[in-house]
Design a protein around this motif. Structure first.
Motif, short mmCIF file in Angstrom:
data_model
loop_
_atom_site.label_atom_id
_atom_site.label_comp_id
_atom_site.label_asym_id
_atom_site.label_seq_id
_atom_site.Cartn_x
_atom_site.Cartn_y
_atom_site.Cartn_z
N SER A 194 -36.23 -67.47 5.33
CA SER A 194 -35.28 -67.31 4.23
C SER A 194 -34.79 -65.88 4.13
O SER A 194 -33.59 -65.62 3.92
N VAL A 195 -35.71 -64.92 4.30
CA VAL A 195 -35.32 -63.51 4.27
C VAL A 195 -34.38 -63.20 5.42
O VAL A 195 -33.38 -62.47 5.24
N ARG A 212 -32.30 -65.24 6.92
CA ARG A 212 -30.98 -65.83 6.63
C ARG A 212 -30.21 -64.98 5.63
O ARG A 212 -29.00 -64.73 5.81
N GLU A 213 -30.89 -64.52 4.59
CA GLU A 213 -30.23 -63.71 3.58
C GLU A 213 -29.78 -62.37 4.16
O GLU A 213 -28.71 -61.86 3.81
N GLN A 214 -30.60 -61.79 5.02
CA GLN A 214 -30.22 -60.51 5.63
C GLN A 214 -28.99 -60.66 6.53
O GLN A 214 -28.14 -59.77 6.59
N LYS A 269 -26.60 -62.84 5.99
CA LYS A 269 -25.48 -62.95 5.04
C LYS A 269 -25.09 -61.57 4.51
O LYS A 269 -23.90 -61.26 4.37
N ILE A 270 -26.11 -60.74 4.22
CA ILE A 270 -25.83 -59.40 3.69
C ILE A 270 -25.09 -58.56 4.72
O ILE A 270 -24.09 -57.88 4.40
N PHE A 293 -26.30 -60.92 -3.48
CA PHE A 293 -27.38 -61.47 -2.66
C PHE A 293 -28.72 -60.90 -3.13
O PHE A 293 -28.82 -59.70 -3.39
N LYS A 294 -29.71 -61.76 -3.22
CA LYS A 294 -31.06 -61.34 -3.59
C LYS A 294 -32.06 -61.95 -2.62
O LYS A 294 -32.05 -63.16 -2.38
N LEU A 295 -32.90 -61.08 -2.07
CA LEU A 295 -33.91 -61.56 -1.13
C LEU A 295 -34.99 -62.34 -1.88
O LEU A 295 -35.39 -61.95 -2.99
N PRO A 296 -35.46 -63.45 -1.32
CA PRO A 296 -36.54 -64.22 -1.97
C PRO A 296 -37.81 -63.41 -2.07
O PRO A 296 -38.12 -62.58 -1.21
#
Length: 343
Positions: free
Chosen positions: A260-261, A263-265, A267-268, A299-302
């Protein structure tokens, strides 16, 4: 709980013989259910002397249990018995005692009483299986106490504090202490007297000696020479497999967080690249650039899951493997000895 005066660190635990008997009696009567109790005594010159104890009631709410403890301490104080709380004890089954409940309870004791507080673990089934009394004393390490108080068990914080499953607990040596009268009584029990009137011939004397050996109250227990491995080994392996399954679930949760981290990174980085391209175009047109710090709101990292449960499971699995190693070594030696004798 009455606080103990500050003194030098505790290096060992000394249990009175009566305390050991009370703990064994309470744990065996309630087996296989886990039970707990309070330890009373004092510390002197680095030795925690446990002189008394009493069991906690079962199937009662928290308020009733607290009131029971206050009443017991008041009664013990009235009859001039040591009433300083120095820790607690609990029963266990085949070494299965490392759990969040034990850690939370011991943390509260050490938070109230300082480092002069221990938990005594009596393993009823292990004592019966190996023929030796299983009593162990533990306390939480200072590093783990600080980390548990902060409630931060991330990978970074654990690495910074140098914490692992190996240094959650600190085990203290246990010494048994009896009064001189009790020691004298035990020696008399161990060596009963022969009836002199019966010893008239060598044959009678030899038979009397055989009866004496059989009549000894503290005669050696030859059950420890049993070659049976299944009960103890099977249960330990079952518990070890259960812990492995739960540990695998914890690992899956951690790996899901890592994905999840990642994927978010991605996107960022994609959003930042696009914003920088827009700012480059705006700069060519002479316009003010758009702020890039909006990424923190978009965006917020889990949040990383706590690693405490994984540490506890690893410590419990380590305990199971140590028990299997301790039990399997002598057992294999006996098996090889019997194999050589049968040749």
């Amino acid at each position: 709980m009455s606080e103990l005066p500050s003194s030098e660190p505790i290096k060992s635990v000394q249990l009175d013989g009566s305390v050991v008997l009370k703990i064994i009696k309470h744990c065996r009567e309630s087996y296989p259910s886990d039970v707990t109790g309070q330890l009373l005594g004092l510390d002197a010159e680095g030795v925690l002397e446990v002189t008394s104890c009493f069991p906690f009631p079962t199937d009662t709410d928290e308020n009733a249990s607290a009131q029971y403890q206050r009443d017991m301490l008041r009664c013990l104080r009235a009859v001039n018995v040591d009433n300083n709380t120095v820790g607690w004890y609990r029963s266990a089954h085949l070494g299965n005692f490392v759990d969040p409940n034990l850690i939370d309870t011991q943390f509260n004791y050490q938070k109230s009483l300082g480092a002069h507080s221990v938990v005594i673990v009596h393993d009823v089934s292990k004592s019966a299986a190996q023929g030796n009394l299983s009593l162990r004393a533990f306390r939480l390490t200072d590093a783990f106490m600080k980390q548990y108080e902060s409630s931060k068990f991330t990978t970074e914080s654990l690495a910074k504090a140098k914490l692992s499953f190996m240094n959650i607990f600190e085990e203290l040596p246990i010494e048994l202490h009896n009064s001189h009268l009790v020691t004298l009584m035990l020696h008399n029990i161990e060596m009963p007297k022969l009836d002199a009137a019966r010893i008239r011939s060598s044959a009678t004397f030899n038979s009397a000696q055989a009866e004496l050996e059989q009549a000894k109250s503290l005669n050696p227990n030859f059950d420890v020479l049993d070659l049976e491995l299944d009960p103890f080994m099977q249960k330990n392996l079952e518990y070890l497999l259960d812990c492995s399954d739960v540990q695998q679930q914890e690992l899956n949760n951690y790996q899901y967080w890592q994905r999840s981290v990642a994927r978010e990174q991605v996107k960022i980085q994609t959003w930042l690249t696009k914003r920088r391209q827009e700012n480059a175009v705006r700069a060519e047109k002479g316009q003010a650039p758009l702020p890039e710090d909006e990424v923190n709101t978009l965006f917020k990292l889990p949040t990383e899951p706590s690693r405490l449960d994984s540490m506890i499971l690893t410590a419990q699995m380590h305990n199971f493997t140590k028990q299997l190693n301790q039990f399997a070594g002598p057992s294999l030696a006996r098996l090889y000895s019997i194999q050589e004798l049968q040749k």
